[in-house]
Write an enzyme that holds these catalytic residues in place. Structure first.
Site, short mmCIF file in Angstrom:
data_model
loop_
_atom_site.label_atom_id
_atom_site.label_comp_id
_atom_site.label_asym_id
_atom_site.label_seq_id
_atom_site.Cartn_x
_atom_site.Cartn_y
_atom_site.Cartn_z
N TYR A 149 0.85 -1.20 0.00
CA TYR A 149 0.00 0.00 0.00
C TYR A 149 0.88 1.25 0.00
O TYR A 149 0.70 2.16 -0.81
CB TYR A 149 -0.91 -0.01 1.24
N LYS A 153 1.34 4.32 -2.82
CA LYS A 153 1.09 5.74 -2.52
C LYS A 153 2.36 6.58 -2.70
O LYS A 153 2.29 7.74 -3.12
CB LYS A 153 0.53 5.89 -1.10
P1 NDP Z 1 -13.14 3.04 1.16
O1 NDP Z 1 -12.69 1.63 1.05
O2 NDP Z 1 -14.06 3.41 2.24
O3 NDP Z 1 -13.74 3.53 -0.22
C1 NDP Z 1 -12.99 3.33 -1.41
C2 NDP Z 1 -13.86 3.58 -2.60
O4 NDP Z 1 -13.10 3.24 -3.78
C3 NDP Z 1 -15.10 2.70 -2.59
O5 NDP Z 1 -16.20 3.40 -3.07
C4 NDP Z 1 -14.69 1.57 -3.52
O6 NDP Z 1 -15.78 0.93 -4.15
C5 NDP Z 1 -13.85 2.30 -4.54
N1 NDP Z 1 -12.98 1.36 -5.25
C6 NDP Z 1 -12.12 0.48 -4.72
N2 NDP Z 1 -11.59 -0.28 -5.68
C7 NDP Z 1 -12.15 0.13 -6.84
C8 NDP Z 1 -12.03 -0.29 -8.18
N3 NDP Z 1 -11.23 -1.30 -8.53
N4 NDP Z 1 -12.75 0.35 -9.13
C9 NDP Z 1 -13.57 1.37 -8.80
N5 NDP Z 1 -13.74 1.80 -7.54
C10 NDP Z 1 -13.03 1.18 -6.57
O7 NDP Z 1 -11.78 3.88 1.27
P2 NDP Z 1 -11.55 5.39 1.74
O8 NDP Z 1 -12.70 6.22 1.40
O9 NDP Z 1 -11.06 5.36 3.12
O10 NDP Z 1 -10.30 5.75 0.82
C11 NDP Z 1 -10.37 6.70 -0.23
C12 NDP Z 1 -8.96 7.11 -0.57
O11 NDP Z 1 -8.31 7.67 0.56
C13 NDP Z 1 -8.08 5.96 -1.04
O12 NDP Z 1 -7.22 6.41 -2.06
C14 NDP Z 1 -7.26 5.64 0.20
O13 NDP Z 1 -6.05 5.01 -0.12
C15 NDP Z 1 -7.07 7.03 0.76
N6 NDP Z 1 -6.75 7.08 2.18
C16 NDP Z 1 -7.60 6.54 3.11
C17 NDP Z 1 -7.28 6.60 4.46
C18 NDP Z 1 -8.16 6.03 5.51
O14 NDP Z 1 -7.69 5.89 6.66
N7 NDP Z 1 -9.42 5.71 5.24
C19 NDP Z 1 -6.03 7.25 4.91
C20 NDP Z 1 -5.24 7.81 3.85
C21 NDP Z 1 -5.59 7.71 2.53
P3 NDP Z 1 -16.83 0.01 -3.33
O15 NDP Z 1 -18.03 0.88 -3.19
O16 NDP Z 1 -17.00 -1.18 -4.18
O17 NDP Z 1 -16.18 -0.33 -2.01
#
Ligand code: NDP
Length: 244
Positions: A149, A153
């Site tokens: 991961y 990033k």
């Molecule tokens: P979530 O898992 O809650 O949501 C991720 C979203 O991305 C979901 O809607 C998911 O779809 C979608 N997604 C995942 N894989 C795919 C794919 N192959 N194609 C299309 N859509 C996809 O994660 P977060 O909201 O927490 O994370 C959002 C961003 O923030 C990410 O880039 C993460 O790395 C980053 N981030 C998050 C942190 C955290 O602590 N939460 C900290 C730092 C960065 P589905 O609805 O199917 O789940």
């Protein structure tokens, strides 16, 4: 400071839940015409039911060819948020090639793929667009079980800088945000264990995790004209974790 996206079309990936959904809703509230791309149709259906004027597209952005075709069919955009990612955490000694390939495909290759399609249209239409890549504090500091991961990033930060360099001459700005833990589905999966959470909290000077709204505020700012001279930055939204 009033930020408006009136008359702007904005594409947000991973907008079905969590941070991406929050960003899509705030952009919509600021007047943007939002297209929300994500993986699970039911999550998108609930977003569309809540905000019928947000267009939703179900797509696995890990599929390069299909993604290129679908994004190309969506027309031009004034702004893009590359937010979709997965976090499949494994101890370093147990990292597997299938997880590596999947995470690189979704967290990194999809950003290059989607941004190419969107940026080419911005250039064709002479749109001074803006792109924000959602990175992580994990790009910059070692965290247990985050080998792959964090690598995706860190590479995303690097891609952000090169995109800023190469797209800047067209008036397109590209920046990243690097949040700390946010208690979304992804955050809960990794940080619900109190021992792990407390160890992380003890390293954050503000002594708390972030909120989705604190990420969306920063993203909207970076996408807006208020950030018109900001290009190529990685903005921590981490309560001071990276500074400590
Ligand atoms: P979530 O898992 O809650 O949501 C991720 C979203 O991305 C979901 O809607 C998911 O779809 C979608 N997604 C995942 N894989 C795919 C794919 N192959 N194609 C299309 N859509 C996809 O994660 P977060 O909201 O927490 O994370 C959002 C961003 O923030 C990410 O880039 C993460 O790395 C980053 N981030 C998050 C942190 C955290 O602590 N939460 C900290 C730092 C960065 P589905 O609805 O199917 O789940």
């Amino acid at each position: 400071m009033k930020i408006s996206f009136e008359g702007k079309r904005v594409l947000v990936t991973g907008a079905g839940q969590g941070i991406g959904r929050g960003i899509a809703i705030e952009l919509w509230k600021a007047g943007a015409k939002v297209v929300a791309v994500s993986r699970t149709k039911s999550h998108l259906d609930s977003l569309h039911a809540q905000y019928p004027s947000i267009d939703v597209v179900a797509l696995d952005v890990g599929d390069w060819d299909k993604t290129r075709q679908v994004i190309d069919g969506l027309g031009h955009f004034d702004a893009l948020v590359n937010n979709a990612a997965i976090a499949n955490c494994q101890p370093f000694l147990e990292c597997t090639p299938d997880v590596f390939d999947r995470m690189v495909g979704i967290n990194l290759k999809s950003v290059i793929n989607i941004s190419q399609v969107v940026a080419k249209k911005m250039i064709e239409k002479k749109i001074a667009g803006a792109i924000v890549n959602v990175s992580s504090q994990a790009s910059k500091k070692a965290l247990p079980n985050h080998t792959i991961y964090s690598a995706t990033k860190a590479a995303l930060d690097s891609v952000t800088r090169t995109m800023a360099l190469e797209l800047g001459p067209y008036g397109i700005r590209v920046n990243a945000v690097n949040p700390t833990v946010i208690m979304t589905e992804m955050g809960r999966t990794e940080w619900s264990d109190p021992a792990k959470a407390n160890a992380m909290l003890s390293r954050i000077p503000l002594k708390r995790f972030g909120e989705v709204s604190e990420v969306s505020d920063a993203v909207l700012y970076l996408l807006s004209d208020k950030a018109s001279m900001i290009n190529g930055v990685e903005l921590p939204i981490d309560g001071g974790f990276l500074a400590a």
